[in-house]
Write a protein that holds these residues in place. Structure first.
Motif, PDB file in Angstrom:
ATOM      1  N   ARG A 141     -35.892   5.363  -8.180  1.00  0.00           N
ATOM      2  CA  ARG A 141     -35.316   4.222  -8.943  1.00  0.00           C
ATOM      3  C   ARG A 141     -35.861   4.163 -10.331  1.00  0.00           C
ATOM      4  O   ARG A 141     -35.068   4.224 -11.390  1.00  0.00           O
ATOM      5  N   MET A 187     -34.976   9.032  -3.376  1.00  0.00           N
ATOM      6  CA  MET A 187     -33.668   8.899  -3.800  1.00  0.00           C
ATOM      7  C   MET A 187     -32.964  10.149  -3.633  1.00  0.00           C
ATOM      8  O   MET A 187     -33.447  11.385  -4.043  1.00  0.00           O
ATOM      9  N   PRO A 188     -31.838  10.472  -3.204  1.00  0.00           N
ATOM     10  CA  PRO A 188     -31.061  11.634  -2.861  1.00  0.00           C
ATOM     11  C   PRO A 188     -30.826  12.206  -4.369  1.00  0.00           C
ATOM     12  O   PRO A 188     -30.554  11.577  -5.491  1.00  0.00           O
ATOM     13  N   TYR A 189     -30.598  13.408  -4.551  1.00  0.00           N
ATOM     14  CA  TYR A 189     -30.452  14.166  -5.724  1.00  0.00           C
ATOM     15  C   TYR A 189     -29.302  13.866  -6.624  1.00  0.00           C
ATOM     16  O   TYR A 189     -29.530  13.559  -7.782  1.00  0.00           O
ATOM     17  N   ALA A 190     -28.231  14.049  -5.932  1.00  0.00           N
ATOM     18  CA  ALA A 190     -26.900  13.334  -6.705  1.00  0.00           C
ATOM     19  C   ALA A 190     -27.003  11.993  -6.990  1.00  0.00           C
ATOM     20  O   ALA A 190     -26.668  11.725  -8.073  1.00  0.00           O
ATOM     21  N   GLU A 191     -27.617  11.170  -6.298  1.00  0.00           N
ATOM     22  CA  GLU A 191     -27.570   9.819  -6.675  1.00  0.00           C
ATOM     23  C   GLU A 191     -28.512   9.324  -7.875  1.00  0.00           C
ATOM     24  O   GLU A 191     -28.136   8.457  -8.623  1.00  0.00           O
ATOM     25  N   PHE A 192     -29.547  10.359  -7.724  1.00  0.00           N
ATOM     26  CA  PHE A 192     -30.415   9.982  -9.108  1.00  0.00           C
ATOM     27  C   PHE A 192     -29.690  10.310 -10.532  1.00  0.00           C
ATOM     28  O   PHE A 192     -29.829   9.478 -11.093  1.00  0.00           O
ATOM     29  N   ALA A 194     -26.385  10.022 -10.853  1.00  0.00           N
ATOM     30  CA  ALA A 194     -25.596   8.822 -11.059  1.00  0.00           C
ATOM     31  C   ALA A 194     -26.128   7.452 -11.497  1.00  0.00           C
ATOM     32  O   ALA A 194     -25.721   6.881 -12.444  1.00  0.00           O
ATOM     33  N   ASN A 195     -27.562   7.309 -11.052  1.00  0.00           N
ATOM     34  CA  ASN A 195     -28.210   6.143 -11.540  1.00  0.00           C
ATOM     35  C   ASN A 195     -28.426   6.416 -12.930  1.00  0.00           C
ATOM     36  O   ASN A 195     -28.361   5.554 -13.759  1.00  0.00           O
ATOM     37  N   GLU A 235     -19.451  13.835  -3.930  1.00  0.00           N
ATOM     38  CA  GLU A 235     -19.142  12.551  -3.921  1.00  0.00           C
ATOM     39  C   GLU A 235     -19.841  11.631  -4.330  1.00  0.00           C
ATOM     40  O   GLU A 235     -19.381  10.473  -5.178  1.00  0.00           O
ATOM     41  N   GLN A 236     -21.229  11.848  -4.671  1.00  0.00           N
ATOM     42  CA  GLN A 236     -22.170  11.249  -5.164  1.00  0.00           C
ATOM     43  C   GLN A 236     -22.210  11.499  -6.797  1.00  0.00           C
ATOM     44  O   GLN A 236     -22.614  10.585  -7.706  1.00  0.00           O
ATOM     45  N   PHE A 237     -22.263  12.592  -7.092  1.00  0.00           N
ATOM     46  CA  PHE A 237     -22.595  13.271  -8.509  1.00  0.00           C
ATOM     47  C   PHE A 237     -21.493  12.849  -9.378  1.00  0.00           C
ATOM     48  O   PHE A 237     -20.525  12.918  -9.267  1.00  0.00           O
TER      49      PHE A 237
END
Length: 497
Positions: A141, A187-192, A194-195, A235-237
């Motif tokens: 994060r 942290m998951p790759y796609a969520e990174f 998104a953040n 879905e996350q990206f």
């Protein structure tokens, strides 16, 4: 709707839309190196075969070579892949000549007049250590927060330059990075990403080969197939931030026997390999993502083809052309509110600096990251207890096989660069493995000036290595180094003349 009616997240997205709305839809192009293959030979062959090319994304090169590209390909829309803007690093502003590097980037951008500038969300200089190929960020994060802040800050600084004939500064894009056998962080790759997008109005480059390496080296392949992984990834990206899609080859490293355990029907030990053919797996991912309704701001699709034979490039361009929908299907539908915002001269959304605690925490994470790599490289640590079995194996392969190859062979074989000095070392029984140990012995302050250049760095450190390990050969190695530097600079500045 006015800015004051928007939440912070909505305002950041509107700022992105304002910038992205200035970029026309380009279509199918190529991401290229100036030198290999020769960009002008490639262009002429595409013309002779009547293969349309919508644009070129040019990788960083000597300014003289970039000026020649702009002059000789004056009618071709361009984008630019920058180098050395290490926004992932917590000490980017203080340790890497950040202002000078941004100024040098702006100089090249003014010359090329590209629609966007792309920087890998990765670095080749971390915590005082230098690498030839990209190392991804730590996926945490704190890392996402600081990367977002520094990406936006870099964009704001680019906005301040005089852009001459250009209406505004190019949009800064972050490219999702490759994993080379391992990754760090929870942290998951796609969520990174998104953040990052929630805190910065940057655009993104979705590199499908890099996503495949995340599937392979995160261990996700043990739990799900590629298609289901990609569905969960999408879905996350933040697909609405994607300006460009990259697709390139994947292949096993020709000089490395990984030793990674793979189940009989598991994926290959592929890594990013632009010279290799595009595998069917990536063509499947391209078809899937182009049909996604959230791909609202796509401007271009690029085949990355540096070091790829020209006949193969032509065949793959024809193949991908048949897959891509007519351009009208892909043109971004920017909302009317964003169109209104484009007319405003100032857009008052604030870039909030992360706390000192967050920055210090990320600094510590990178120190631990580098310490782990160095300990495995040196043989002091065989199996890091904090990582799962998949990460253990991947890190071991990276540190004990990939890194030594990178230092000794990739981007310039030291045996070829310094034949006389290496002969002397061999005569006295001094192994070149000691050069790898010297390279990672201790962190160094960036001394490479404005540019980051791995070849010149290798020359500099090898001269210092000889001076320490075998001072009797110092004069000899300096002579060889001088010839290398002169030849390299002449070749870089006079490319394709």
């Amino acid at each position: 709707m006015r800015y004051t009616d928007l939440s912070r997240g909505e305002a950041i997205y509107e700022d992105f839309l304002r910038r992205a709305g200035r970029i026309p839809f380009l279509g199918l192009g190529l991401s290229v190196d100036v030198y290999s293959p020769d960009i002008f030979d490639l262009y002429e062959e595409l013309r002779s075969q009547q293969i349309p090319m919508a644009y070129l994304e040019i990788f960083h090169a000597a300014s003289e070579a970039l000026a020649m590209v702009r002059a000789r390909l004056s009618d071709i829309p361009l984008a630019y892949h920058a180098e050395g803007i290490w926004v992932t690093q917590p000490d980017w502003d203080t340790a890497y000549n950040s202002q000078e590097r941004l100024q040098a980037t702006a100089f090249n951008l003014r010359m090329l007049q590209p629609h966007w500038v792309n920087q890998e969300c990765a670095a080749k200089e971390i915590g005082g250590f230098s690498f030839g190929t990209y190392l991804p960020p730590v996926f945490t994060r704190a890392s996402a927060e600081i990367t977002a802040y520094q990406t936006w800050n870099a964009q704001l600084q680019l906005d301040q330059f005089d852009w001459g004939q250009q209406v505004s500064s190019p949009l800064l894009l972050l490219e999702v990075p490759p994993l080379t056998y391992f990754s760090m962080g929870e942290m998951p790759y796609a969520e990174f990403f998104a953040n990052i997008s929630a805190k910065s109005p940057c655009g993104l480059v979705l590199d499908l080969g890099h996503v495949w390496t995340a599937y392979r080296y995160s261990g996700a392949w043990r739990k799900q197939g590629l298609e289901s992984f990609f569905e969960a990834f999408l879905e996350q990206f933040p697909l609405e931030r994607v300006i460009e899609i990259h697709i390139a080859g994947l292949d096993c490293h020709p000089n490395i026997h990984t030793g990674l355990d793979t189940e009989p029907h598991g994926p290959q030990n592929w890594i990013d390999a632009h010279e290799a053919p595009i595998p069917d797996e990536l063509l499947m991912l391209l078809t899937r993502v182009l049909g996604d309704s959230r791909l609202l701001n796509l401007k271009g699709i690029a085949l990355e083809v540096d070091n790829k034979p020209i006949p193969l490039i032509c065949r793959e361009m024809k193949m991908v052309m048949e897959m891509v929908e007519p351009p009208g299907h892909l043109i971004a539908q920017v909302r009317s509110s964003a169109t209104e915002l484009q007319r405003e001269s100032n857009f008052p959304v604030e870039n909030v600096e992360p706390s000192r605690e967050t920055r210090d925490g990320l600094t510590l994470q990178y120190r631990e990251y580098m310490a782990l790599v160095r300990e495995v490289l040196s043989g002091r640590l065989d199996v890091p207890g904090s990582l799962d079995a998949e990460m253990n194996m991947g890190l071991h392969v990276y540190a004990t096989q990939y890194l030594p190859y990178e230092i000794l062979t990739w981007g310039g074989d030291v045996r070829v660069m310094f034949p006389n000095a290496c002969d002397l070392l061999a005569q006295y029984g001094i192994s070149l493995k000691q050069f790898v140990e010297f390279w990672f012995a201790h962190p160094r302050t960036s001394e490479s000036g404005i540019e980051y250049d791995f070849f010149l760095l290798k020359i500099d450190l090898f001269v210092k290595f000889i001076g320490q390990i075998f001072p009797e050969a110092s004069s000899l190695v300096k002579q060889e180094a001088e010839l290398l530097i002169q030849g390299y600079l002449l070749a870089s500045q006079g490319a394709s003349t």
